[in-house]
Design a protein around this motif. Structure first.
Motif, mmCIF file in Angstrom:
data_model
loop_
_atom_site.group_PDB
_atom_site.id
_atom_site.type_symbol
_atom_site.label_atom_id
_atom_site.label_comp_id
_atom_site.label_asym_id
_atom_site.label_seq_id
_atom_site.Cartn_x
_atom_site.Cartn_y
_atom_site.Cartn_z
ATOM 1 N N TYR A 132 0.837 -1.200 0.000
ATOM 2 C CA TYR A 132 0.000 0.000 0.000
ATOM 3 C C TYR A 132 0.871 1.250 0.000
ATOM 4 N N CYS A 133 0.409 2.272 -0.709
ATOM 5 C CA CYS A 133 1.109 3.557 -0.765
ATOM 6 C C CYS A 133 0.310 4.614 -0.012
ATOM 7 N N PRO A 134 0.773 5.075 1.155
ATOM 8 C CA PRO A 134 0.031 6.094 1.902
ATOM 9 C C PRO A 134 -0.008 7.442 1.194
ATOM 10 N N ARG A 135 1.015 7.738 0.396
ATOM 11 C CA ARG A 135 1.027 9.013 -0.326
ATOM 12 C C ARG A 135 -0.077 9.059 -1.367
ATOM 13 N N CYS A 136 -0.217 7.955 -2.144
ATOM 14 C CA CYS A 136 -1.235 7.890 -3.188
ATOM 15 C C CYS A 136 -2.579 7.394 -2.663
ATOM 16 N N ALA A 137 -2.570 6.814 -1.444
ATOM 17 C CA ALA A 137 -3.775 6.242 -0.839
ATOM 18 C C ALA A 137 -4.380 5.161 -1.723
ATOM 19 N N THR A 138 -3.515 4.304 -2.271
ATOM 20 C CA THR A 138 -3.980 3.208 -3.124
ATOM 21 C C THR A 138 -3.144 1.962 -2.848
ATOM 22 N N PRO A 139 -3.723 0.774 -3.092
ATOM 23 C CA PRO A 139 -2.914 -0.446 -3.067
ATOM 24 C C PRO A 139 -1.894 -0.418 -4.203
ATOM 25 N N LEU A 140 -0.845 -1.220 -4.059
ATOM 26 C CA LEU A 140 0.187 -1.322 -5.084
ATOM 27 C C LEU A 140 0.239 -2.734 -5.642
ATOM 28 N N SER A 141 0.559 -2.849 -6.922
ATOM 29 C CA SER A 141 0.839 -4.163 -7.488
ATOM 30 C C SER A 141 2.210 -4.611 -6.991
ATOM 31 N N ASN A 142 2.499 -5.906 -7.117
ATOM 32 C CA ASN A 142 3.819 -6.394 -6.724
ATOM 33 C C ASN A 142 4.914 -5.681 -7.516
ATOM 34 N N PHE A 143 4.652 -5.412 -8.798
ATOM 35 C CA PHE A 143 5.623 -4.724 -9.642
ATOM 36 C C PHE A 143 5.909 -3.329 -9.095
ATOM 37 N N GLU A 144 4.854 -2.604 -8.736
ATOM 38 C CA GLU A 144 5.036 -1.255 -8.202
ATOM 39 C C GLU A 144 5.785 -1.284 -6.877
ATOM 40 N N ALA A 145 5.444 -2.240 -6.023
ATOM 41 C CA ALA A 145 6.112 -2.343 -4.733
ATOM 42 C C ALA A 145 7.600 -2.638 -4.905
ATOM 43 N N ASN A 146 7.933 -3.502 -5.853
ATOM 44 C CA ASN A 146 9.332 -3.850 -6.090
ATOM 45 C C ASN A 146 10.137 -2.677 -6.642
ATOM 46 N N GLN A 147 9.476 -1.787 -7.361
ATOM 47 C CA GLN A 147 10.175 -0.623 -7.899
ATOM 48 C C GLN A 147 10.733 0.264 -6.791
ATOM 49 N N GLY A 148 10.007 0.361 -5.695
ATOM 50 C CA GLY A 148 10.441 1.230 -4.604
ATOM 51 C C GLY A 148 11.006 0.464 -3.417
ATOM 52 N N TYR A 149 11.390 -0.795 -3.632
ATOM 53 C CA TYR A 149 11.831 -1.646 -2.509
ATOM 54 C C TYR A 149 13.167 -1.175 -1.957
ATOM 55 N N GLU A 150 13.273 -1.144 -0.640
ATOM 56 C CA GLU A 150 14.539 -0.834 0.012
ATOM 57 C C GLU A 150 14.535 -1.444 1.406
ATOM 58 N N ASP A 151 15.721 -1.737 1.906
ATOM 59 C CA ASP A 151 15.856 -2.256 3.265
ATOM 60 C C ASP A 151 15.832 -1.093 4.247
ATOM 61 N N VAL A 152 15.042 -1.232 5.303
ATOM 62 C CA VAL A 152 14.966 -0.191 6.330
ATOM 63 C C VAL A 152 15.102 -0.835 7.707
ATOM 64 N N GLN A 153 15.421 -0.031 8.687
ATOM 65 C CA GLN A 153 15.521 -0.488 10.061
ATOM 66 C C GLN A 153 14.195 -0.233 10.771
ATOM 67 N N ASP A 154 13.627 -1.278 11.363
ATOM 68 C CA ASP A 154 12.389 -1.139 12.125
ATOM 69 C C ASP A 154 12.655 -1.480 13.582
ATOM 70 N N PRO A 155 11.973 -0.807 14.503
ATOM 71 C CA PRO A 155 12.160 -1.148 15.920
ATOM 72 C C PRO A 155 11.510 -2.485 16.245
ATOM 73 N N SER A 156 12.155 -3.249 17.094
ATOM 74 C CA SER A 156 11.527 -4.487 17.578
ATOM 75 C C SER A 156 11.391 -4.367 19.086
ATOM 76 N N ILE A 157 10.246 -4.751 19.601
ATOM 77 C CA ILE A 157 10.006 -4.651 21.041
ATOM 78 C C ILE A 157 9.342 -5.931 21.548
ATOM 79 N N THR A 158 9.539 -6.178 22.820
ATOM 80 C CA THR A 158 8.881 -7.299 23.488
ATOM 81 C C THR A 158 7.850 -6.720 24.452
#
Length: 213
Positions: free
Chosen positions: A28-54
């Motif tokens: 999903y793209c929050p900027r466009c407020a629309t779902p994305l196809s797998n192709f679209e998602a792969n175009q903007g794919y990048e590794d990011v750091q997310d917090p993990s908590i217990t």
């Protein structure tokens, strides 16, 4: 002519009772407020750091005893409706200070690297199934009567990381949604089309979900 043929096909499906409304987890793209196809998602794919908590979830019938659950998406915790365990995974209940905590036996050394706590009990995940716990937040407490806030089993639960107990929010995440359907859990999705919390989560209304991590 093309669109007319598409609508004709859709009408045939409708008349045969093959059209239904449901929920599907999609990129999903929050900027466009629309779902994305797998192709679209792969175009903007990048590794990011997310917090993990217990997070600890208190058992409903045993105050002072908690399930320890691990998540890399803290912003989904207001929408938590279940906890998932591995049916054949061994879990331990340990005493730590004034409380007792339940987690996978194989993950004990990750959380207690020096002094090991007293093990009060050992049990398999299937023995935990159905146990109820207190919701972390009050937003969806009303859903307890619809089967929410209890332990379920899931095949994808592992002991490779976390606690061996997975927080489940059926409105977010493909595995979560599948577990929700398998266990007749309700679905909540308290975000607007731009991925900001809506009025169902009053403490964070208007805040972008990732900013709420």
């Amino acid at each position: 002519e093309y669109m007319e043929s598409i609508w004709w096909v859709f009408r045939q499906l409708w008349d045969k009772g093959l059209i239904y409304e449901g929920h599907k987890i999609l990129p999903y793209c929050p900027r466009c407020a629309t779902p994305l196809s797998n192709f679209e998602a792969n175009q903007g794919y990048e590794d990011v750091q997310d917090p993990s908590i217990t997070v600890r979830f208190e058992l409903l019938d045993a105050p002072g005893t908690y399930f320890l659950a691990w998540t890399t998406t803290p912003w989904t915790l207001p929408s938590n409706l279940a906890l998932a365990v591995g049916s054949e995974v061994e879990y331990v209940r340990v005493r730590d200070g004034d409380g007792e905590y339940i987690l996978a036996a194989e993950r004990l050394s990750a959380y207690y690297r020096k002094e090991k706590p007293e093990i009060v009990a050992r049990l398999r995940g299937r023995e935990l199934k159905g146990q109820a716990y207190r919701p972390l937040f009050p937003y969806f407490e009303r859903l307890a009567g619809e089967g929410a806030f209890r332990v379920v089993t899931a095949d994808f639960v592992t002991t490779e990381d976390g606690t061996g107990i997975v927080h489940i929010a059926p409105g977010f995440g493909e595995d979560d949604a599948a577990v929700g359907r398998a266990n007749n859990l309700p679905v909540v999705c308290p975000v607007d089309p731009e991925c900001r919390f809506d009025e169902e989560v009053p403490d964070y209304t208007g805040r972008f979900v990732k900013d709420a991590d």
